[in-house]
Write a protein that holds these residues in place. Sequence first.
Motif, short mmCIF file in Angstrom:
data_model
loop_
_atom_site.label_atom_id
_atom_site.label_comp_id
_atom_site.label_asym_id
_atom_site.label_seq_id
_atom_site.Cartn_x
_atom_site.Cartn_y
_atom_site.Cartn_z
N UNK A 50 -0.01 31.67 19.17
CA UNK A 50 1.16 31.87 20.04
C UNK A 50 1.45 33.36 20.17
N UNK A 51 1.93 33.75 21.37
CA UNK A 51 2.43 35.10 21.60
C UNK A 51 3.76 35.01 22.35
N UNK A 52 4.70 35.82 21.90
CA UNK A 52 5.95 35.95 22.66
C UNK A 52 5.72 36.97 23.76
N UNK A 53 6.10 36.60 24.99
CA UNK A 53 5.84 37.47 26.13
C UNK A 53 7.14 37.73 26.90
N UNK A 54 7.17 38.74 27.77
CA UNK A 54 8.38 39.00 28.57
C UNK A 54 8.58 37.95 29.65
N UNK A 55 9.77 37.93 30.22
CA UNK A 55 10.07 37.01 31.31
C UNK A 55 9.17 37.29 32.50
N UNK A 56 9.02 36.28 33.34
CA UNK A 56 8.10 36.41 34.47
C UNK A 56 8.53 37.51 35.44
N UNK A 57 9.81 37.83 35.49
CA UNK A 57 10.28 38.88 36.40
C UNK A 57 10.03 40.29 35.84
N UNK A 58 9.61 40.37 34.58
CA UNK A 58 9.31 41.65 33.96
C UNK A 58 7.99 42.20 34.52
N UNK A 59 7.92 43.48 34.73
CA UNK A 59 6.71 44.07 35.32
C UNK A 59 5.50 43.96 34.41
N UNK A 60 5.71 43.69 33.12
CA UNK A 60 4.61 43.57 32.17
C UNK A 60 4.17 42.13 31.93
N UNK A 61 4.72 41.21 32.70
CA UNK A 61 4.43 39.78 32.47
C UNK A 61 2.93 39.49 32.59
N UNK A 62 2.32 39.84 33.73
CA UNK A 62 0.90 39.56 33.93
C UNK A 62 0.03 40.33 32.94
N UNK A 63 0.44 41.53 32.64
CA UNK A 63 -0.32 42.34 31.68
C UNK A 63 -0.34 41.69 30.30
N UNK A 64 0.79 41.07 29.92
CA UNK A 64 0.86 40.43 28.60
C UNK A 64 -0.05 39.21 28.53
N UNK A 65 -0.15 38.47 29.62
CA UNK A 65 -1.06 37.32 29.64
C UNK A 65 -2.51 37.79 29.68
N UNK A 66 -2.77 38.85 30.43
CA UNK A 66 -4.13 39.41 30.48
C UNK A 66 -4.59 39.85 29.09
N UNK A 67 -3.67 40.39 28.31
CA UNK A 67 -4.01 40.80 26.94
C UNK A 67 -4.38 39.60 26.08
N UNK A 68 -3.66 38.49 26.29
CA UNK A 68 -3.99 37.26 25.56
C UNK A 68 -5.36 36.73 25.97
N UNK A 69 -5.66 36.84 27.25
CA UNK A 69 -6.98 36.40 27.74
C UNK A 69 -8.09 37.19 27.06
#
Length: 312
Positions: A50-69
């Motif tokens: 599991x990873x805690x990530x920012x809200x979808x409206x946060x500019x780092x949202x996609x980046x945080x999922x990409x890091x998990x990938x």
Amino acid sequence: MHLNSVLITGCAGDIGLGIARIIRDLSWIEKIYGCDINDQFPVGYFYDGFKKIPKVKDENYLESIAAMINEFKFQLIIPSSEPELRFFSRNKITDINGVPLLIPSFEIMNLGFDKLKTSLYLQDNSYPFPWVAEVSNSSPLELPCIVKSRDGSGSKSINIVHKGNLEYFKKNYPEYIFQELLLPDSEEYTCGVFRTKSGETRTIIFKRVLAGGRTGYAEVVKNAEIENLLLKMAEDIKFHGSINIQLRVTEKGPVIFEINPRFSSTVVFRHKLGFEDVKWAILDLFGEKDEMVVNEEYLGKKIFRADTEIIY
């Protein structure tokens, strides 16, 4: 079919947790990971990581999922929260760093996520429809009626409007819509509709009682009039994926009042009853075939939602 690892976003919500429970039993999926803005739940009970990530409206949202990938090498992402699904639909995103998203087609999300647009579509295409009016620039056609968020879902944000509180809602909720109060409330149904990319469609119909804004008790029923309505809509819109349609049977027949273009909060119940739309959707995404048999022996079966205590 084999997937080494799958990511469920919005994984702490009831739908995300339900999806995790379902795919845990699929022998061809090895590991299940989750991400959410909330980490106050028993992660290890449901997920391998599991990873805690920012809200979808946060500019780092996609980046945080990409890091998990990059870290976990997912082969599939299953978004379960509505804000994320809206984001992907609005931005026409079907994958993140090449990893596919398990989402309904854009046309049904575009329609279902706007409750005013939903009602106008029904009206324009000769379906029975509830009247709607924007709170900001119109008045209800009749009272009592309901007032609801134009872009929300579920029943938590729905209120009954009458003469005594009409001005309150007009003043404080201008972005909401008025909608016809469909009666009787004892004739409410929640319906699962799954359609493959090739157009094969399956349905399941529950007559339900709400509890806390979602289905608390329901019974699986067969209703030819409702089923024909669901199949006609699936054919007219030609979407693919799993959606949830809410309706009431009134004097003018079954009237749809909401289309939720996502997996339902009853997803685990449905899976246990043979309506395996999570599994079907994954297989369809990867071009795999499944029989999609909905066994009628479950007609008349009742479902009931209860809390579970977990200490961790």
